[in-house]
Design an enzyme around this catalytic site. Sequence first.
Site, mmCIF file in Angstrom:
data_model
loop_
_atom_site.group_PDB
_atom_site.id
_atom_site.type_symbol
_atom_site.label_atom_id
_atom_site.label_comp_id
_atom_site.label_asym_id
_atom_site.label_seq_id
_atom_site.Cartn_x
_atom_site.Cartn_y
_atom_site.Cartn_z
ATOM 1 N N GLU A 52 46.798 39.892 37.796
ATOM 2 C CA GLU A 52 47.436 39.485 36.550
ATOM 3 C C GLU A 52 48.800 40.178 36.530
ATOM 4 O O GLU A 52 48.874 41.396 36.699
ATOM 5 C CB GLU A 52 46.579 39.948 35.364
ATOM 6 C CG GLU A 52 47.131 39.435 34.072
ATOM 7 C CD GLU A 52 46.331 39.873 32.861
ATOM 8 O OE1 GLU A 52 45.219 40.407 33.021
ATOM 9 O OE2 GLU A 52 46.851 39.699 31.755
ATOM 10 N N ARG B 89 34.686 48.795 42.491
ATOM 11 C CA ARG B 89 36.112 49.080 42.452
ATOM 12 C C ARG B 89 36.385 50.455 43.046
ATOM 13 O O ARG B 89 35.491 51.284 43.147
ATOM 14 C CB ARG B 89 36.706 48.940 41.057
ATOM 15 C CG ARG B 89 36.077 49.737 39.959
ATOM 16 C CD ARG B 89 36.583 49.292 38.589
ATOM 17 N NE ARG B 89 38.001 49.521 38.392
ATOM 18 C CZ ARG B 89 38.839 48.580 37.943
ATOM 19 N NH1 ARG B 89 38.412 47.374 37.657
ATOM 20 N NH2 ARG B 89 40.106 48.867 37.764
ATOM 21 N N LYS C 247 45.938 49.696 34.904
ATOM 22 C CA LYS C 247 47.321 49.307 34.664
ATOM 23 C C LYS C 247 47.778 49.709 33.268
ATOM 24 O O LYS C 247 48.926 50.078 33.064
ATOM 25 C CB LYS C 247 47.478 47.796 34.857
ATOM 26 C CG LYS C 247 47.717 47.427 36.305
ATOM 27 C CD LYS C 247 47.989 45.945 36.464
ATOM 28 C CE LYS C 247 46.725 45.149 36.387
ATOM 29 N NZ LYS C 247 46.901 43.731 36.730
HETATM 30 P P1 ATP Z 1 43.396 47.171 35.824
HETATM 31 O O1 ATP Z 1 42.024 47.590 35.399
HETATM 32 O O2 ATP Z 1 44.161 48.214 36.539
HETATM 33 O O3 ATP Z 1 44.178 46.504 34.745
HETATM 34 P P2 ATP Z 1 42.661 44.602 36.728
HETATM 35 O O4 ATP Z 1 41.353 44.415 37.386
HETATM 36 O O5 ATP Z 1 42.811 44.138 35.338
HETATM 37 O O6 ATP Z 1 43.116 46.094 36.942
HETATM 38 P P3 ATP Z 1 43.961 42.482 38.071
HETATM 39 O O7 ATP Z 1 45.408 42.232 38.218
HETATM 40 O O8 ATP Z 1 43.170 41.561 37.243
HETATM 41 O O9 ATP Z 1 43.825 43.956 37.550
HETATM 42 O O10 ATP Z 1 43.282 42.659 39.495
HETATM 43 C C1 ATP Z 1 43.501 41.818 40.588
HETATM 44 C C2 ATP Z 1 42.369 41.993 41.544
HETATM 45 O O11 ATP Z 1 42.276 43.336 41.987
HETATM 46 C C3 ATP Z 1 41.034 41.658 40.875
HETATM 47 O O12 ATP Z 1 40.287 40.868 41.755
HETATM 48 C C4 ATP Z 1 40.399 42.989 40.653
HETATM 49 O O13 ATP Z 1 39.014 42.901 40.698
HETATM 50 C C5 ATP Z 1 40.982 43.831 41.809
HETATM 51 N N1 ATP Z 1 41.020 45.240 41.440
HETATM 52 C C6 ATP Z 1 41.597 45.787 40.352
HETATM 53 N N2 ATP Z 1 41.396 47.114 40.307
HETATM 54 C C7 ATP Z 1 40.658 47.421 41.411
HETATM 55 C C8 ATP Z 1 40.111 48.630 41.939
HETATM 56 N N3 ATP Z 1 40.279 49.800 41.322
HETATM 57 N N4 ATP Z 1 39.414 48.563 43.091
HETATM 58 C C9 ATP Z 1 39.261 47.396 43.729
HETATM 59 N N5 ATP Z 1 39.736 46.219 43.287
HETATM 60 C C10 ATP Z 1 40.432 46.224 42.141
HETATM 61 MG MG MG Z 2 42.139 41.942 35.148
#
Ligand code: ATP
Ligand code: MG
Length: 552
Positions: A35, A261, A271
């Site tokens: 995102e 994760r 983020k």
């Molecule tokens: P955040 O919690 O930091 O906002 P998010 O999951 O909302 O992260 P996205 O941009 O939606 O961020 O993530 C893109 C991809 O990266 C998704 O498939 C998510 O599952 C993966 N991802 C995000 N954080 C992690 C992590 N700590 N370890 C592994 N994969 C991750």
């Molecule tokens: Mg997300």
Amino acid sequence: MTDQNAAPTNFIRQLIDRDLAEGRQRKVVTRFPPEPNGYLHIGHAKSICLNFGLAVDYQGECNLRFDDTNPEKESEEYVSAIQRDVSWLGFQWAGEVRYASGYFEQIHDCAVELINKGLAYVDELSAEQMREYRGTLKEPGKPSPFRDRSVAENLAMFAKMRAGDVDEGKAVLRAKIDMASPNINMRDPVLYRVRKVSHHQTGDKWCIYPMYDFTHPISDALEGITHSLCTLEFEAHRPLYDWVIEHCTLPAQPKQTEFARLNLNYTVTSKRKLKQLVDEGHVSGWDDPRMPTIAGLRRRGYTPASLRKFCDMVGVARADSIVDMGMLESAIRDDLNQNAPRAFCVLRPVKVVIENWDADKVEILNGPVHPQNEAMGTRPIPMTREVFIDREDFLEEADKKYKRLVLGDEVRLRYGYVIRANEVIRDASGEISEIRCSYDPDTLGKNPEGRKVRGVIHWVSASRHVACEVRLYDRLFTEANPDKTEEGKTFLDSINPKSLTVFADAVAEESLASAEVAQGFQFEREGYFAVDPDSSADRKVFNLTVGLKESF
Ligand code: ATP
Ligand code: MG
């Protein structure tokens, strides 16, 4: 199927192997779906390495798709930063960059299809009422009074929402599934909401935006994704993912699989929290070298290979765990130990005057670029009458255990001569401003006869060097788990006040004048450093990437 250089096997690879062997899939297509609401962090690197790595190893494809359904929080800045980070990590997405917003028309059609099938309805409960009606983990929800509207009425209401004739918060489109489901995600989840804001890709074309849980399966299906990999928190959303795939007419039936994760100690990987650190000025920006962002790690001096190696070391599992920061640090240390050119940099310079060296004599000495790798060649090190050594490498008095320069005793200038300290000169404040020395011309490449020197120290010519600023970093947080805080405190309370130390008057050997931004070096006896973009033509800035040895 996989070659021997591929990452070690894991449950996802085993699943793919079965799907291929049993003919359920013929080609592997994955996607990385960020995102664009912030910069990518080390956790995303794990997801990138997993998704793109599978595509490489199985000769498949991996798409880069922006999951851009929250226009308020997203921006073009993040869109470009994310592309840069993925490329920098060494991966190439298949075809053009994709956007979930590029599918808004098809997603809208799916919503209309569900309404026509009696599987979606426009609800006009307020957000608060909807919460009440939803029930709890222990109690079932109850149906909204709008749940049994006719298809015609739903179509008309949804068209009004799309046309901008419904105010934000006044109506949503919901799936009609099961208000009594033990899985709260299945209690008539919201599919669309009204948001009268411009979108970074679609401008003012839309004032209704689909929810992530509705958008994601449709986007995956439209792109022919075979394996939709996401983190464990989406496990309870999988039945909804499957429900959407089942009830909408789509060209493919992707499957979602969850993995753990990546959590890293001494930092935060959310983020939202990283944005807070930036917005409140606790760091200099998303690419501050103390940040666990890919941009921060790059600026800090991490190489793409070291991050990929780290992700391999971490592996892919189904159980959540916390990885030690030391593992990330050792991945880059191993890389740099093997590959980084060596150089001298004096962080706290004090002048040494060699009284028996002619004032204008310059002798070019040679140091190896890498002592364990002759193929990397040598570097010229100019020796002059005045040189700088580190203030911490000199004492007026010391016992035999001190392996550096002491008044009346000898030390070797690395790759150069043995010098003896004869006298100190002090400035008005009493601080040592000069150490007067003499050198032994017969000691280049050999030991002095009958005397033992205390040790070997690094040094830099006082007339031929590069002025520099050296930034030493420590961990950004003092707590292993900054998120787990006492009552009334937040992760901000465990920010390390000493995470940055600046040496503004450092000097580095002349050969570093041509060093380019991001290039990494081992500063002998100090650590591994990389050139920062703040560098100018006549003043380099270096960031500490990692220390020579593990410090914890
Ligand atoms: P955040 O919690 O930091 O906002 P998010 O999951 O909302 O992260 P996205 O941009 O939606 O961020 O993530 C893109 C991809 O990266 C998704 O498939 C998510 O599952 C993966 N991802 C995000 N954080 C992690 C992590 N700590 N370890 C592994 N994969 C991750
Ligand atoms: Mg997300």
